[in-house]
Design an enzyme around this catalytic site. Sequence first.
Site, short mmCIF file in Angstrom:
data_model
loop_
_atom_site.label_atom_id
_atom_site.label_comp_id
_atom_site.label_asym_id
_atom_site.label_seq_id
_atom_site.Cartn_x
_atom_site.Cartn_y
_atom_site.Cartn_z
N LYS A 70 -6.40 -1.84 4.34
CA LYS A 70 -6.55 -3.29 4.38
C LYS A 70 -6.40 -3.87 5.79
O LYS A 70 -7.16 -4.73 6.19
CB LYS A 70 -5.47 -3.85 3.45
CG LYS A 70 -5.52 -5.28 3.12
CD LYS A 70 -4.52 -5.55 1.99
CE LYS A 70 -3.11 -5.07 2.30
NZ LYS A 70 -2.46 -5.82 3.38
N ARG A 114 2.29 -11.77 -1.49
CA ARG A 114 2.62 -10.49 -2.10
C ARG A 114 3.09 -10.64 -3.53
O ARG A 114 3.25 -9.64 -4.24
CB ARG A 114 3.76 -9.83 -1.32
CG ARG A 114 3.30 -8.86 -0.25
CD ARG A 114 4.50 -8.24 0.41
NE ARG A 114 4.23 -7.97 1.82
CZ ARG A 114 3.67 -6.85 2.26
NH1 ARG A 114 3.34 -5.89 1.41
NH2 ARG A 114 3.44 -6.68 3.53
N ARG A 139 -0.89 9.00 8.50
CA ARG A 139 -1.15 7.79 9.27
C ARG A 139 -0.26 7.68 10.52
O ARG A 139 0.92 8.01 10.48
CB ARG A 139 -0.93 6.56 8.40
CG ARG A 139 -1.37 5.27 9.06
CD ARG A 139 -1.68 4.22 8.07
NE ARG A 139 -0.48 3.48 7.70
CZ ARG A 139 -0.51 2.32 7.08
NH1 ARG A 139 -1.67 1.79 6.72
NH2 ARG A 139 0.60 1.70 6.77
N ARG A 192 5.28 5.45 11.11
CA ARG A 192 6.24 4.48 10.60
C ARG A 192 7.08 5.17 9.52
O ARG A 192 6.56 5.97 8.75
CB ARG A 192 5.51 3.27 9.99
CG ARG A 192 4.75 2.49 11.02
CD ARG A 192 3.80 1.47 10.41
NE ARG A 192 4.28 0.96 9.12
CZ ARG A 192 3.69 -0.02 8.46
NH1 ARG A 192 2.61 -0.60 8.95
NH2 ARG A 192 4.14 -0.41 7.31
N ARG A 229 6.78 2.43 -2.32
CA ARG A 229 6.01 1.22 -2.00
C ARG A 229 4.89 1.01 -3.02
O ARG A 229 4.57 -0.14 -3.36
CB ARG A 229 5.42 1.34 -0.60
CG ARG A 229 6.48 1.18 0.50
CD ARG A 229 5.92 1.60 1.85
NE ARG A 229 4.84 0.73 2.29
CZ ARG A 229 3.87 1.10 3.15
NH1 ARG A 229 3.84 2.32 3.62
NH2 ARG A 229 2.96 0.25 3.52
#
Length: 217
Positions: free
Chosen positions: A13, A88, A127, A160, A171
């Site tokens: 996103k 959210r 990532r 991260r 998550r």
Amino acid sequence: MRLVLFGPPGAGKGTQAHRLADHSDMALIATGDIFRENVAGDTVLGQEARAYMEKGELVPDDVVVLMVLHRLDEPDAKDGFILDGFPRTIPQAQALEEALAGQHRPLSAVLKFVVSDEVAVKRLAGRRTCRRCQRTYNVEFKPPAVEGVCDVCGGGLFQRTDDSEATVRHRLEVYHQDTEPLEFYFWERGLLRQVDADGTEDEVTERAVRALSDLLG
Ligand SMILES: [Zn+2]
């Protein structure tokens, strides 16, 4: 155009938000950036947010909503914006819609990026994020030209803690519970448009642009 993007972690996103903003006059507004700006600038809201973060608590909706609304008042957002990472939750969505209705500038559309949990996990484990410009890479699917260095700004890349597999699974659970109900919420309002996010970045951008073609003019 006033646009909201949402989707599970790993849907790509953030990257798509950058790409859509680059090809339009919409201001890209990422909640993470707003947080950092307010905390770094030591604004009243920033101080309030930091107090919660230092206790390891979530920043409450009203603080988050005020930060976003202040940002939406800035000149670059007058002709349109892309919201990435907000709302959210349904209460945040309600607060946003109420504020925008009061200013006679309702949302134009909401794009949901759809991807399976398994694809999301695979993407996030590899990532790497740029420290400087927040662009993301993937050691498997989208490596930078030089290992550990951002192609665009030369910043250093890092993983991260959010992107370790255990936190990714957690998550995704939080997303399904708190954020995914936005799908029905925005569908009911005739705003929802779905984009299949399983594909290359170019393919997904193409699908997103197609989903918005009537609004992009
Ligand atoms: Zn960079």
